[in-house]
Design a protein around this motif. Structure first.
Motif, PDB file in Angstrom:
ATOM      1  N   ASP A  70       0.827  -1.208   0.000  1.00 43.49           N
ATOM      2  CA  ASP A  70       0.000   0.000   0.000  1.00 43.49           C
ATOM      3  C   ASP A  70       0.862   1.259   0.000  1.00 43.49           C
ATOM      4  O   ASP A  70       0.611   2.188  -0.764  1.00 43.49           O
ATOM      5  N   PHE A 122      -5.847   2.117   3.492  1.00 36.80           N
ATOM      6  CA  PHE A 122      -5.853   2.530   2.095  1.00 36.80           C
ATOM      7  C   PHE A 122      -7.016   1.876   1.346  1.00 36.80           C
ATOM      8  O   PHE A 122      -7.726   2.519   0.586  1.00 36.80           O
ATOM      9  N   TYR A 130      -4.950  11.226   0.988  1.00 39.34           N
ATOM     10  CA  TYR A 130      -5.126  10.034   1.824  1.00 39.34           C
ATOM     11  C   TYR A 130      -4.384  10.209   3.141  1.00 39.34           C
ATOM     12  O   TYR A 130      -3.225  10.608   3.171  1.00 39.34           O
ATOM     13  N   ILE A 135       0.970   4.123  -2.879  1.00 38.18           N
ATOM     14  CA  ILE A 135       0.726   5.531  -2.531  1.00 38.18           C
ATOM     15  C   ILE A 135       1.914   6.387  -2.934  1.00 38.18           C
ATOM     16  O   ILE A 135       1.747   7.453  -3.541  1.00 38.18           O
ATOM     17  N   GLU A 172      -3.442   7.988   6.421  1.00 39.06           N
ATOM     18  CA  GLU A 172      -3.425   6.639   6.989  1.00 39.06           C
ATOM     19  C   GLU A 172      -3.888   6.589   8.441  1.00 39.06           C
ATOM     20  O   GLU A 172      -4.220   5.526   8.939  1.00 39.06           O
TER      21      GLU A 172
END
Length: 177
Positions: A4, A72, A65, A8, A67
């Protein structure tokens, strides 16, 4: 670096290989989300276009985004879900023919109200489950009936009684009762 974070990082750097990794890793989950919401045959034509728009939106919003707020995968599935519900609403508004055996939610304002989940909390556990499947996840009454091993008529009866209960709660809250 886990997969992930790698996806990203690559996407944030505008590297298309990150998008390719995302598609390889998560496209089936994204597709299932869109497909479950756009569940009627006439809506199926929008699934492929919808997937492209969702992937583009994820690409555009990747730097937003966080976390600390969600995983994700959850973040992406929420984008897919929200976009699919928007398309579903648009298609329902455009639909001119209604079948009395199929309930096209005339009470869609229940879903749009911020307190939908709080209202649903006032229903019994089984009615909460039915309401969430029907209004939130956009499953058909037939699909819900199969999942719960009951008849479609029971699903429609519970939805009808639940809507009445929620309307009464809203009216009481608004001081109309």
């Amino acid at each position: 670096m886990d997969k992930d974070k790698q996806i990203i990082h690559l996407m944030a750097a505008q590297d298309f290989s990150g998008l390719e990794f995302l598609i390889d890793e998560y496209s089936s989950n994204l597709y299932k989300t869109v497909y479950s919401i756009l569940s009627y045959p006439e809506e199926r034509a929008y699934v492929e276009d919808g997937m492209n728009e969702i992937l583009y939106e994820i690409w555009q919003k990747i730097t937003r985004y966080d976390e600390t707020k969600s995983s994700f995968q959850t973040w992406m599935l929420m984008i897919a879900r929200n976009r699919s519900i928007d398309w579903k609403r648009k298609l329902v508004r455009e639909r001119t023919v209604t079948d009395e055996n199929v309930t096209i939610p005339t009470d869609s304002e229940l879903l749009e109200k911020e307190n939908f989940l709080a209202l649903v909390d006032h229903l019994s556990d089984i009615d909460q489950e039915i309401f969430l499947y029907y209004y939130f996840y956009q499953f058909s009454a037939k699909e819900i009936a199969e999942m719960l091993a009951v008849s479609v008529e029971i699903i429609f009866n519970r939805l009808s009684r639940g809507r009445k209960t929620l309307r009464e709660l809203e009216e009481k809250k608004d001081g109309k009762l």
